[in-house]
Design a protein around this motif. Sequence first.
Motif, PDB file in Angstrom:
ATOM      1  N   ILE A 232     -80.653  82.519 -75.301  1.00 50.40           N
ATOM      2  CA  ILE A 232     -81.539  81.505 -74.603  1.00 50.40           C
ATOM      3  C   ILE A 232     -80.966  81.076 -73.121  1.00 50.40           C
ATOM      4  CG2 ILE A 232     -80.116  79.149 -75.454  1.00 50.40           C
ATOM      5  CD1 ILE A 232     -84.155  79.677 -74.975  1.00 50.40           C
ATOM      6  N   MET A 233     -79.668  81.227 -72.659  1.00 51.68           N
ATOM      7  CA  MET A 233     -79.197  81.050 -71.408  1.00 51.68           C
ATOM      8  C   MET A 233     -79.782  82.030 -70.559  1.00 51.68           C
ATOM      9  SD  MET A 233     -75.227  80.535 -70.128  1.00 51.68           S
ATOM     10  CE  MET A 233     -75.347  78.855 -70.813  1.00 51.68           C
ATOM     11  N   LEU A 234     -79.731  83.399 -71.114  1.00 53.56           N
ATOM     12  CA  LEU A 234     -80.221  84.350 -70.119  1.00 53.56           C
ATOM     13  C   LEU A 234     -81.825  84.976 -70.113  1.00 53.56           C
ATOM     14  CD1 LEU A 234     -77.313  86.844 -70.961  1.00 53.56           C
ATOM     15  CD2 LEU A 234     -77.774  85.430 -68.626  1.00 53.56           C
ATOM     16  N   HIS A 235     -82.603  84.056 -70.962  1.00 53.69           N
ATOM     17  CA  HIS A 235     -84.076  84.431 -71.177  1.00 53.69           C
ATOM     18  C   HIS A 235     -84.828  84.525 -69.915  1.00 53.69           C
ATOM     19  CE1 HIS A 235     -85.027  80.203 -71.428  1.00 53.69           C
ATOM     20  NE2 HIS A 235     -86.103  80.586 -71.311  1.00 53.69           N
TER      21      HIS A 235
ATOM     22  N   ASP B 146     -91.324  86.426 -74.690  1.00 57.81           N
ATOM     23  CA  ASP B 146     -92.486  85.654 -74.595  1.00 57.81           C
ATOM     24  C   ASP B 146     -93.491  86.300 -75.176  1.00 57.81           C
ATOM     25  OD1 ASP B 146     -91.996  83.016 -73.176  1.00 57.81           O
ATOM     26  OD2 ASP B 146     -91.799  84.056 -71.469  1.00 57.81           O
ATOM     27  N   SER B 147     -93.620  87.665 -75.001  1.00 57.36           N
ATOM     28  CA  SER B 147     -94.732  88.708 -75.187  1.00 57.36           C
ATOM     29  C   SER B 147     -94.862  88.780 -76.852  1.00 57.36           C
ATOM     30  CB  SER B 147     -94.886  89.828 -74.635  1.00 57.36           C
ATOM     31  OG  SER B 147     -93.677  90.788 -74.850  1.00 57.36           O
TER      32      SER B 147
ATOM     33  N   ASP C 259     -87.412  77.646 -76.250  1.00 59.50           N
ATOM     34  CA  ASP C 259     -88.035  77.869 -74.872  1.00 59.50           C
ATOM     35  C   ASP C 259     -89.287  77.002 -75.175  1.00 59.50           C
ATOM     36  OD1 ASP C 259     -88.772  78.982 -72.597  1.00 59.50           O
ATOM     37  OD2 ASP C 259     -89.379  80.554 -73.402  1.00 59.50           O
ATOM     38  N   LYS C 260     -90.320  77.036 -76.076  1.00 54.33           N
ATOM     39  CA  LYS C 260     -91.480  76.465 -75.824  1.00 54.33           C
ATOM     40  C   LYS C 260     -91.308  74.942 -76.159  1.00 54.33           C
ATOM     41  CE  LYS C 260     -94.264  80.163 -77.539  1.00 54.33           C
ATOM     42  NZ  LYS C 260     -93.357  81.255 -77.535  1.00 54.33           N
ATOM     43  N   VAL C 261     -90.441  74.357 -76.947  1.00 52.67           N
ATOM     44  CA  VAL C 261     -90.356  73.000 -77.249  1.00 52.67           C
ATOM     45  C   VAL C 261     -89.848  72.308 -75.917  1.00 52.67           C
ATOM     46  CG1 VAL C 261     -88.878  71.239 -78.176  1.00 52.67           C
ATOM     47  CG2 VAL C 261     -89.521  72.949 -79.594  1.00 52.67           C
TER      48      VAL C 261
ATOM     49  N   THR D 226     -83.211  75.988 -68.289  1.00 53.88           N
ATOM     50  CA  THR D 226     -82.532  76.656 -69.018  1.00 53.88           C
ATOM     51  C   THR D 226     -81.267  75.843 -69.958  1.00 53.88           C
ATOM     52  OG1 THR D 226     -82.522  78.773 -67.686  1.00 53.88           O
ATOM     53  CG2 THR D 226     -80.595  78.484 -68.920  1.00 53.88           C
ATOM     54  N   LEU D 227     -80.886  74.830 -69.030  1.00 58.46           N
ATOM     55  CA  LEU D 227     -79.768  74.056 -69.731  1.00 58.46           C
ATOM     56  C   LEU D 227     -80.355  73.116 -70.781  1.00 58.46           C
ATOM     57  CD1 LEU D 227     -77.749  72.984 -66.543  1.00 58.46           C
ATOM     58  CD2 LEU D 227     -77.062  74.481 -68.476  1.00 58.46           C
TER      59      LEU D 227
END
Length: 242
Positions: free
Chosen positions: A88-91, A153-154, A170-172, A62-63
């Motif tokens: 993004i911090m909570l995803h 994600d979905s 998230d993906k990178v 996450t970080l």
Amino acid sequence: MALKRTAAVNHVGREVASSIPAEADGVFGLAETGDHGLDGELSRIWPRAVVHLGVRSNDAHTLYAVAIARSLLAAHPGAEAGVVLPAIMLHDIGWSRVPAAEVLEAIAPGGGRPDLVLLHEKEGARLAEGILAEAGVPPERAARIVEIIDGHDSRREAISVEDAIVKDADKVWRLTPHGIDTVMDWFGLDRGQALRLCSSRVHAHLFTDAAKALARGLAAIESANLWPERAALELGDVGPAA
């Protein structure tokens, strides 16, 4: 592996640190400059998020993803950081509500559990609502953040530029050194296998040009790590053949 934070030796033999600029483009969140990575609203969200991120290295993931998202925001001045960074911090906080023994089965090569992916999104959105309220995030903005989490994600398409940046960050991460190291241990892979798996799940699924360029660069560095010439440097075997 622990990060190398101080030099083991000074080959130049003199002090040069005083000549290093206090700030540099693309660098942020350095304690020595007083610009901490998580401040303001994020500093209120993080302690409430991290208690849900103890699964499969999601705390460190996450970080890193927050930092990647922050770099992508620089290429998208029209995107709202106040939506992207909390999202993004909570995803991934919803993975804490998936049975621990089943978490990796949700994304394992050759299988997968879409139902668990959906569960972590729904639970993450639910948990995020409470965290954002506690952190004082205004309801309208909180609703946009929760909408991104519920489908990060979905959902195959991005519903906004903010959603695109969250998905891409998230993906990178998967192609960062930490991402490759983590995926290797998730599935018992060697570095080359992990790189191929991550590349197959990243490049064709990114939305922003900035993320596509960053991912290609990270994959190139990892490719060089696998060259026999690079391995020879580790072994000290770099001389001419006999």
